[in-house]
Design an enzyme around this catalytic site. Sequence first.
Site, short mmCIF file in Angstrom:
data_model
loop_
_atom_site.label_atom_id
_atom_site.label_comp_id
_atom_site.label_asym_id
_atom_site.label_seq_id
_atom_site.Cartn_x
_atom_site.Cartn_y
_atom_site.Cartn_z
N ASP A 8 -4.93 1.36 -9.92
CA ASP A 8 -4.73 1.42 -8.47
C ASP A 8 -3.24 1.72 -8.29
O ASP A 8 -2.39 0.85 -8.44
CB ASP A 8 -5.12 0.06 -7.87
CG ASP A 8 -4.69 -0.09 -6.42
OD1 ASP A 8 -4.24 0.90 -5.82
OD2 ASP A 8 -4.83 -1.22 -5.89
N LYS A 70 4.37 7.07 -2.93
CA LYS A 70 3.01 7.54 -2.65
C LYS A 70 2.93 8.26 -1.30
O LYS A 70 2.13 9.17 -1.12
CB LYS A 70 2.06 6.34 -2.68
CG LYS A 70 0.60 6.68 -2.53
CD LYS A 70 -0.23 5.46 -2.81
CE LYS A 70 -1.68 5.68 -2.54
NZ LYS A 70 -2.46 4.48 -2.85
N GLU A 147 -10.18 4.93 -3.06
CA GLU A 147 -9.95 3.48 -3.13
C GLU A 147 -11.12 2.66 -2.56
O GLU A 147 -11.56 1.71 -3.22
CB GLU A 147 -8.64 3.13 -2.42
CG GLU A 147 -7.44 3.54 -3.27
CD GLU A 147 -6.15 3.73 -2.47
OE1 GLU A 147 -6.11 3.37 -1.29
OE2 GLU A 147 -5.19 4.26 -3.04
N ASP A 169 -8.59 -2.29 4.45
CA ASP A 169 -7.53 -2.39 3.42
C ASP A 169 -6.15 -2.47 4.08
O ASP A 169 -5.62 -1.48 4.58
CB ASP A 169 -7.64 -1.14 2.51
CG ASP A 169 -6.61 -1.11 1.40
OD1 ASP A 169 -5.70 -1.97 1.40
OD2 ASP A 169 -6.71 -0.24 0.52
#
Length: 593
Positions: A8, A70, A147, A169
């Site tokens: 992850d 990211k 994800e 999330d």
Amino acid sequence: MSRVIGIDLGTTNSCVSVVENDKPVIIPSATGATTTPSIVAFTKNGERLVGEAAARQAVTNPERTIESVKRHMGSEWSARIDGKEYKPQTISAMILMQLKKDAEQFLGEEVTEAVITVPAYFNDIQRQATKDAGRIAGLNVKRIINEPTSAALSYGLNHGEPQKVMVYDLGGGTFDVSIIEIGEGIIEVLATSGNNHLGGDDFDERLVQEIVRRFKEKTRVDLSKDFAAMQRIREAAERAKKELSTSDTTHIMQPFITQVKGEALHLDMVITRQEFEAMISDLIQKTEDPVRNALNDAHISPSQLGRVLLVGGSTRVPAVQRKVREMTGKEPSRNINPDECVAKGAAILGSTLQGRGLVAAGTGQDLLLLDVTPLSLSIETVGGVATRIVQRNTTLPARYSQIFSTAAPYQRNVDIHVLQGERPMARDNKTIGKFRLKGIKPAPAGVPQIEVTFDIDANGILKVSARDLDTGREQSITITADDRMSDMEIQQAMQDAQNYASQDKVRKDAIEMLGEANKLLVRTERCVKNAGKLLDKAVKKQVKADTAKLQKLVAKCRLDRVDENQLAEIRSAKEQLERSAGDILTQYDGGQQ
Ligand code: AMP
């Protein structure tokens, strides 16, 4: 066969997992933590720090520290440090290399294969950039997986009843919500939404503001300009926030936070959960619109949801869980650690791809992961029009072809301009690739038949090809969008990564060698002193010369520049001194080492 790890690769933190005895386990970092901060830093003497070590020095070295890379994946962004340009892929590769190293340490074997997760809304370029980062880090990326899909796998939902699931999330800096549909051996992402700048960091900031305000009210001292004090307050705020997830109150105690006219002032206050919840309620409220949008896009109402999964460290905040309950009318599942479930799902898929059967339920059946294209894909045609080939939200893998022709008489080449976006004109969409099909047989305009094919694989990675149907000639075509790293750049980055690895090893060896050399020098000096007049003159002379030589080499050695040759020189001088002083060391050391 080497094991496939699940990674992850998060905005704030990353996590790595592997299947052991049919169960996904989290691989601890070098410091024993279950997650690794996604931070890379470069020290002034050229050392590279990743994870916890980089996080610790981030405040004092901000211009040489890279966080949240990211957010830049697949963009033109780059960081320039010491005259060297670093692309997001290269920085991400450094984080991946650290995770790979931790996994190798944990498993006691080389790790070369991985499944990496990305947000469901990542486009082709962002996915490709993530894959490239894996390659640079020396990993064969077997799959890029969404994800939320990964979270569902970690819960083993693919083995239960077909159902629609919401994955909520909330991490450190981003909020993503997805609706996925789980069928017989199929997981499909139906809709995604979110807020790219919302998360636990904002909760921390609210607490920091409140602490500074209360301190000022009490002492009239404004700590907000005191760099060192603010650093301590930020750390204390995050700790307090975490404590409030399980306790009703938290005591923030920071002695000697500042000085006024020589008198020390302490920070000492109690914050209740209720007060904290009031501070962040508007932030939590901000998750409501994306949740509604995702449900609308998936054409379902909350009552049609089978499950709601919580992902990301910030879903540990009780008020967040309450909000999810209120919005969905469901009790969210949280029996798997929210910071670990995405990596665990990726490890499960990795193990499955290796033909180990599906762990957790052990059915051994193949799992098909169906994702969707987040935006439509088109090519530019006459008049600058974007002609759509693949519609938005098409389920993957997908393959679509369309026949085109030439616009001018006797045209020998056609330029294929690949676009992503929903706008009708090419210029309003994003260019994701351009290439030229050459050598078309001369013919009047509109006669040649050119078949353009868009092929999107299960990872969501796009390949576009063009074929002249008349000649049957198919040109080998690669997309060369500027946003993507070319193969040469990837090779270069891989080379750099390897250079770093060998440089790091030399440095590590040098530290060890210098330690041993210094110990030997101290010991030799002590023994020569102990021996005094008993020492043979010739031996003494030799030892003195060898000591001087080793001392000189040790003093000259700089860890940021040391190379193999220098290391070999020190090693040989050390061995020479060990030989000449050997007898003295055994006879006159008085039992000391
Ligand atoms: P992630 O990006 O998923 O690792 O989430 C990181 C965020 O979760 C950070 O803002 C952490 O401070 C936050 N977090 C981690 N543990 C807790 C906790 N027990 N209570 C509240 N927030 C937490």
